[in-house]
Enzyme design. Structure first.
Site, mmCIF file in Angstrom:
data_model
loop_
_atom_site.group_PDB
_atom_site.id
_atom_site.type_symbol
_atom_site.label_atom_id
_atom_site.label_comp_id
_atom_site.label_asym_id
_atom_site.label_seq_id
_atom_site.Cartn_x
_atom_site.Cartn_y
_atom_site.Cartn_z
ATOM 1 N N GLU A 40 -93.127 46.626 -22.889
ATOM 2 C CA GLU A 40 -94.325 46.890 -22.456
ATOM 3 C C GLU A 40 -95.205 45.623 -22.582
ATOM 4 O O GLU A 40 -96.347 45.622 -21.773
ATOM 5 C CB GLU A 40 -95.149 47.977 -23.168
ATOM 6 C CG GLU A 40 -95.548 47.764 -24.536
ATOM 7 C CD GLU A 40 -96.749 48.542 -25.149
ATOM 8 O OE1 GLU A 40 -97.096 49.455 -24.285
ATOM 9 O OE2 GLU A 40 -97.132 48.265 -26.030
ATOM 10 N N HIS A 69 -98.829 50.299 -22.019
ATOM 11 C CA HIS A 69 -99.218 49.132 -20.976
ATOM 12 C C HIS A 69 -98.102 49.352 -20.039
ATOM 13 O O HIS A 69 -98.359 48.288 -18.925
ATOM 14 C CB HIS A 69 -99.100 47.708 -21.905
ATOM 15 C CG HIS A 69 -100.267 47.569 -22.891
ATOM 16 N ND1 HIS A 69 -101.395 47.673 -22.727
ATOM 17 C CD2 HIS A 69 -100.084 47.292 -24.154
ATOM 18 C CE1 HIS A 69 -102.332 47.487 -23.429
ATOM 19 N NE2 HIS A 69 -101.649 47.312 -24.348
HETATM 20 FE FE LIG Z 1 -96.635 46.909 -27.666
HETATM 21 FE FE LIG Z 2 -98.266 49.681 -26.996
#
Ligand SMILES: [Fe+2]
Ligand SMILES: [Fe+2]
Length: 264
Positions: A40, A69
């Site tokens: 991420e 994210h």
């Molecule tokens: Fe992370």
């Molecule tokens: Fe995270």
């Protein structure tokens, strides 16, 4: 016995550089069958571009899990919807968001594993669906003869992560925590054969605040204003991962070994 390497949140270019330097050797040394990375933070700390995932794939990463994210880049959202995407996002987002929260992947000689990604709600995003019930649903709908069932629980609170371990105890091969970027020292295999660690840690810049340049984060805490996250490539890196050994006949874990390397 199958050997799965799970690499913690890999942060920015410095994280990617550490992976390309260390992973090929590690895979040989431990005779890894399959490598999963939480990606991420691959692209400058937030999100993951296709180019950066390809780069990691070329170094030996077979599959990516994600977290809060993952939604950053439009191209990644489109990729998530591709049938053969080597990427899952947390399963417990509302129905209708791109991608899948679980995938069945063949690792070798017809052996299949089920990979599940969940996101915690405590101190993170309280409005998403219940990760416990999401796990139940996936396990109920995907009954099969798997060599392993691996859960990446992307969450902030250790209490929530430990609770999920107990909730899924004996029903999955591993519950591996991600998101805090700090490797915990509580790895163990339960009596029912579930490998656990509260957080796998990160791959990224050592002299930083969870992979991000420390100056901007100190300012953020001091002034409570939005700051731009910088990641200047310099100095050594941490490489955090776990090696999980699983009996493919029973899908029970036998061992979990944390890996904490410094790439100087
Ligand atoms: Fe992370
Ligand atoms: Fe995270």
């Amino acid at each position: 016995m199958i050997k799965i390497l799970f690499i913690g949140d890999t942060v920015g270019r410095q994280g990617r550089m550490a992976v390309s330097k260390l992973l090929p050797e590690l895979k040989k040394k431990y005779e890894i069958d399959f490598t999963i990375m939480n990606g991420e933070n691959l692209s400058h700390g937030k999100g993951m571009t296709i180019k950066n995932m390809d780069e990691m794939h070329e170094c030996g990463v077979d599959f990516f899990t994600a977290g809060n994210h993952v939604w950053k880049f439009k191209e990644t959202l489109a990729y998530l919807d591709e049938e053969d995407a080597r990427l899952v996002r947390p399963a417990n987002y509302p129905k209708g968001v791109p991608g899948m929260g679980h995938k069945i992947v063949e690792i070798k000689n017809g052996l299949k594993i089920l990979i599940i990604n969940l996101q915690g709600r405590v101190f993170l995003k309280p409005d998403i669906d219940c990760p416990f019930r999401a796990a139940d649903e996936i396990l109920k709908e995907n009954k099969g003869d798997y060599a392993a069932v691996i859960v990446d629980f992307h969450a902030e609170a250790t209490s929530e992560k430990i609770t999920l371990k107990h909730y899924l105890d004996g029903r999955v091969s591993a519950v591996l925590g991600t998101h805090t970027h700090v490797q915990t020292a509580d790895h163990h295999v339960t009596d029912k054969g579930t490998a656990y660690i509260s957080d796998v840690g990160m791959v990224g810049k050592e002299d930083s605040i969870i992979g991000i340049d420390k100056e901007s984060i100190i300012d953020k805490f001091l002034y409570q204003l939005p700051t731009k996250h910088e990641i200047t490539v310099e100095g050594s890196s941490f490489f955090n991962a776990v090696l999980v050994e699983i009996d493919e006949k029973t899908a029970k874990a036998e061992n979990i070994t944390p890996i904490f390397l410094k790439n100087l």
